[in-house]
Design a protein around this motif. Structure first.
Motif, PDB file in Angstrom:
ATOM      1  N   ALA A  39      40.802  38.460  76.851  1.00  0.00           N
ATOM      2  CA  ALA A  39      40.752  37.270  75.992  1.00  0.00           C
ATOM      3  C   ALA A  39      40.001  37.518  74.696  1.00  0.00           C
ATOM      4  O   ALA A  39      40.271  36.857  73.688  1.00  0.00           O
ATOM      5  CB  ALA A  39      40.094  36.122  76.754  1.00  0.00           C
ATOM      6  N   SER A  52      48.828  39.049  70.554  1.00  0.00           N
ATOM      7  CA  SER A  52      49.214  39.379  71.924  1.00  0.00           C
ATOM      8  C   SER A  52      50.399  40.328  71.886  1.00  0.00           C
ATOM      9  O   SER A  52      51.521  39.938  72.183  1.00  0.00           O
ATOM     10  CB  SER A  52      49.601  38.125  72.704  1.00  0.00           C
ATOM     11  N   ARG A 101      42.566  31.373  73.470  1.00  0.00           N
ATOM     12  CA  ARG A 101      43.436  31.757  74.601  1.00  0.00           C
ATOM     13  C   ARG A 101      44.049  30.539  75.272  1.00  0.00           C
ATOM     14  O   ARG A 101      45.133  30.607  75.820  1.00  0.00           O
ATOM     15  CB  ARG A 101      42.657  32.587  75.622  1.00  0.00           C
ATOM     16  N   ARG A 121      46.850  39.222  79.158  1.00  0.00           N
ATOM     17  CA  ARG A 121      47.043  38.217  78.086  1.00  0.00           C
ATOM     18  C   ARG A 121      48.388  37.509  78.263  1.00  0.00           C
ATOM     19  O   ARG A 121      48.474  36.294  78.138  1.00  0.00           O
ATOM     20  CB  ARG A 121      46.982  38.885  76.711  1.00  0.00           C
ATOM     21  N   LEU A 127      39.982  30.384  82.305  1.00  0.00           N
ATOM     22  CA  LEU A 127      39.227  30.746  81.096  1.00  0.00           C
ATOM     23  C   LEU A 127      37.802  30.205  81.133  1.00  0.00           C
ATOM     24  O   LEU A 127      36.871  30.880  80.684  1.00  0.00           O
ATOM     25  CB  LEU A 127      39.955  30.224  79.851  1.00  0.00           C
ATOM     26  N   ARG A 132      45.254  27.678  83.458  1.00  0.00           N
ATOM     27  CA  ARG A 132      44.743  28.555  82.397  1.00  0.00           C
ATOM     28  C   ARG A 132      43.353  28.105  81.960  1.00  0.00           C
ATOM     29  O   ARG A 132      42.453  28.919  81.776  1.00  0.00           O
ATOM     30  CB  ARG A 132      45.708  28.539  81.203  1.00  0.00           C
TER      31      ARG A 132
END
Lengths: 150, 198
Positions: free
Chosen positions: A54, B114, B45, B133, B148, B144
């Motif tokens: 990330a 990405s 992200r 990714r 994260l 997600r």
């Protein structure tokens, strides 16, 4: 995080890695864990992989400058209208749609009332014994017996 | 079962927020230096768009500047409060994007770097990161977000639940499902690579 980055971050946030903010803390702990040996916990391994994937480039100092500039411009500027933001929100759109529906409904009733007004007035005139002049009324009175009965 | 993270409570953030509430821009800069990167990585992200993420994080710190006095250290950690504000802003931003896309004002594109696994680099480690990714981008939004918040924000399950406005159980389920999907994605990519190489 490399050893050099670790040392730089240590000078920035202090010696106790556990009190560093995320994501510096996890990066430092990952470095220390790698140096100690392979990680056993599969969830922790995946979390480190996700963090590494990330991470991207970004300038923290530039971010601070932009935020402070935004705060300063907010102080100097007059307060903007809330209307555009409100209209963009789903609740705003729903309110606009409801208002439009209400307006169309009221307008429909008004138009219908205008159409209904004509026969009503003629019926009233008929009831009070007035002469029928227009075509619709003449049609109503074609039967003489009916006219007498009125 | 995901383990809760146990690390020392960073009192520094509470002190910074108290100073920000008193009007110290220096304290705000320090808070940005501590949490700006994490919030930006999380937002980028989650949203899949670096420019939107930058905007969201700026908004978050402007909000912090205005509402620092409302933060109560007795009710939770400062980092949880920051991620909660960021998560809410991200959801708003996503809705705005979706609406603008719906009415044809713009289209939703993944603007965070990405690259394709094969094009990004030749090393297996970098390919693996690119696959992660890709897997993250394909996860359902709430999974997600949970993944994260855990990996980038280093939040425990209770904090994730607080940020996402749900129960601890549902946050745990989201995290478990998200991790499982990511692992499946990694395994499939590895199998694909093996098949191609053989």
């Amino acid at each position: 995080m490399t050893r050099d980055e670790f040392e730089r971050t240590r000078r920035r946030f202090g010696d106790t890695v556990e009190t560093w903010p995320a994501p510096f803390r996890q990066q430092a702990l990952a470095l220390l864990a790698n140096e100690a040996g392979p990680e056993d916990d599969p969830d922790a391994m995946l979390d480190r992989l996700v963090l590494e994937a990330a991470l991207g480039d970004g300038d923290d100092e530039a971010l601070a400058r932009k935020v402070l500039a935004r705060i300063d411009s907010g102080r100097n500027a007059t307060r903007p209208s809330l209307l555009p933001r409100f209209l963009l929100a789903p609740a705003g759109l729903a309110a606009c749609a409801a208002a439009a529906l209400l307006a169309v409904t009221v307008a429909g009733y008004q138009v219908a009332r205008l159409r209904d007004d004509l026969p009503d007035s003629e019926l009233l005139a008929l009831a009070s014994g007035a002469q029928l002049s227009d075509v619709g009324a003449a049609d109503m009175a074609t039967d003489p017996t009916e006219e007498d009965s009125l | 079962m995901p383990a809760a993270v146990s690390h020392e409570e960073p009192r520094a953030d509470d002190d910074l927020l108290a100073r920000i509430a008193a009007g110290s821009q220096g304290a705000l800069s320090e808070l940005i230096a501590r949490h700006g990167r994490g919030l930006r990585v999380f937002a980028a992200r989650y949203l899949g768009n670096a420019s939107d993420a930058e905007d969201v994080v700026q908004e978050v710190f402007v909000t912090v500047w205005k509402q620092a006095a409302r933060f109560d250290p007795a009710r939770g950690r400062a980092s949880t409060w920051l991620y909660r504000i960021t998560a809410n802003r991200c959801i708003d931003q996503r809705r705005r994007r979706a609406l603008r896309s719906f009415i044809g004002l713009d289209d939703i594109r993944d603007e965070v770097a990405s690259p394709e696994p094969d094009a990004e680099a030749t090393t297996a480690a970098r390919q693996e990161l690119a696959i992660v990714r890709d897997g993250l981008a394909r996860l359902p939004e709430r999974q997600r977000m949970a993944v994260l918040l855990r990996a980038v924000g280093d939040l425990d399950i209770a904090a994730i639940a607080e940020v996402m406005g749900g129960s601890v159980g549902s946050a745990e389920q989201l995290l478990v499902r998200g991790r499982r999907t990511l692992r499946d994605h990694l395994a499939m990519a590895a199998a694909d690579r093996e098949r191609k190489s053989s």
